[in-house]
Motif scaffolding. Structure first.
Motif, PDB file in Angstrom:
ATOM      1  N   ALA A 124     -18.597  22.683 -22.477  1.00  0.00           N
ATOM      2  CA  ALA A 124     -19.096  23.448 -22.404  1.00  0.00           C
ATOM      3  C   ALA A 124     -20.622  22.520 -21.701  1.00  0.00           C
ATOM      4  O   ALA A 124     -21.483  22.455 -21.953  1.00  0.00           O
ATOM      5  N   GLN A 160     -19.751  28.008 -20.339  1.00  0.00           N
ATOM      6  CA  GLN A 160     -20.019  28.629 -21.451  1.00  0.00           C
ATOM      7  C   GLN A 160     -19.321  28.178 -22.837  1.00  0.00           C
ATOM      8  O   GLN A 160     -19.525  28.317 -23.630  1.00  0.00           O
ATOM      9  N   ARG A 161     -18.490  27.708 -22.168  1.00  0.00           N
ATOM     10  CA  ARG A 161     -17.577  26.718 -23.566  1.00  0.00           C
ATOM     11  C   ARG A 161     -16.267  26.540 -22.914  1.00  0.00           C
ATOM     12  O   ARG A 161     -16.611  26.466 -21.490  1.00  0.00           O
ATOM     13  N   ASP A 173     -15.067  32.613 -18.548  1.00  0.00           N
ATOM     14  CA  ASP A 173     -15.261  31.154 -19.109  1.00  0.00           C
ATOM     15  C   ASP A 173     -17.042  30.476 -18.553  1.00  0.00           C
ATOM     16  O   ASP A 173     -17.708  29.945 -19.227  1.00  0.00           O
ATOM     17  N   LYS A 175     -21.027  31.145 -17.686  1.00  0.00           N
ATOM     18  CA  LYS A 175     -22.510  31.194 -18.000  1.00  0.00           C
ATOM     19  C   LYS A 175     -23.219  32.524 -17.374  1.00  0.00           C
ATOM     20  O   LYS A 175     -23.164  32.587 -15.900  1.00  0.00           O
TER      21      LYS A 175
END
Length: 237
Positions: A124, A160-161, A173, A175
């Motif tokens: 992330a 973000q992951r 996935d 941001k």
């Protein structure tokens, strides 16, 4: 309450048990009906799939305990709002029989397409580059979220992951990008059937990617639109 329970039980028995003639069991669904179900699921999956996608439909089984009343015409249908991707279901209803019934047949729909996946494990916060991505043929219906085929659209985006090797990069996935700050001047495009109007206003709040934001014009009027790009807002009328 007891009499109501007995009445409900009797009604259920009428739908699930034969009232003369042999009961239909889940295993006795005709090949013709199963073929129609397969075609309906395939058509539903194609509606949201890339043109070159390969679609596979696996039909499940009804509850083996069901005993459906004899029916001269069973109609398969797509339940309202049901997406034919991943684990889904097709409705089956009796439209010509001694007792009307309505049941669901589980289906598994796989949609294979060539999309961008991670070439290595990515934690992330990783800022993506084209060197970290490659094209692979995977089941894009296995998870939710938009997939990508153009690596330039992901260049510089942050995760973000974490992703594992071979996992598709999806919109969920990434941001969110902030396209503009509160107080900035933004371009506003209002469009409707057969027309489009461009104007300029002031953002009353930060413009996060894909989120609604309020805009104030010089005459004091405010509208709500969606942040779609660098200092750009789209309003649908």
């Amino acid at each position: 309450m007891a009499s109501r329970t007995r009445a409900l039980g009797a009604g259920l028995a009428l739908c699930l048990a034969a009232t003369g003639g042999a009961a239909q069991t889940p295993s006795s669904l005709s090949p013709e009906l199963l073929s129609r179900v397969q075609a309906l699921a395939l058509a539903g999956a194609q509606a949201g799939a890339p043109p070159e996608a390969r679609i596979e439909v696996q039909l499940g089984q009804l509850d083996a305990r069901l005993r459906l009343a004899p029916c001269a015409q069973v109609q398969p249908y797509l339940p309202s709002g049901m997406k034919m991707w991943g684990r889904s279901r097709i409705g089956l209803r009796c439209v010509d029989g001694q007792a009307r019934w309505n049941v669901s047949l589980p289906v598994q729909v796989q949609v294979y397409a060539r999309v961008l996946v991670a070439t290595t494990a990515l934690p992330a916060g990783t800022v993506l580059s084209q060197a970290q991505l490659q094209v692979a043929d995977i089941d894009i219906a296995a998870e939710s979220g938009q997939v990508f085929t153009d690596a330039s659209l992901l260049d510089g985006r942050s995760l973000q992951r974490p992703l594992v090797v071979g996992e598709a990069v999806r919109s969920t996935d990434l941001k969110q990008r902030r396209w503009f700050a509160a107080g900035e001047r933004v371009q506003v495009l209002a469009s409707g059937t057969g027309y489009a109007i461009a104007s300029e206003g002031q953002a009353m709040e930060p413009g996060l990617e894909g989120q609604d934001v309020r805009i104030r014009f010089e005459n004091g009027r405010t509208v709500t639109g969606r942040a779609v790009g660098e200092r750009r807002v789209e309003v649908l009328l």
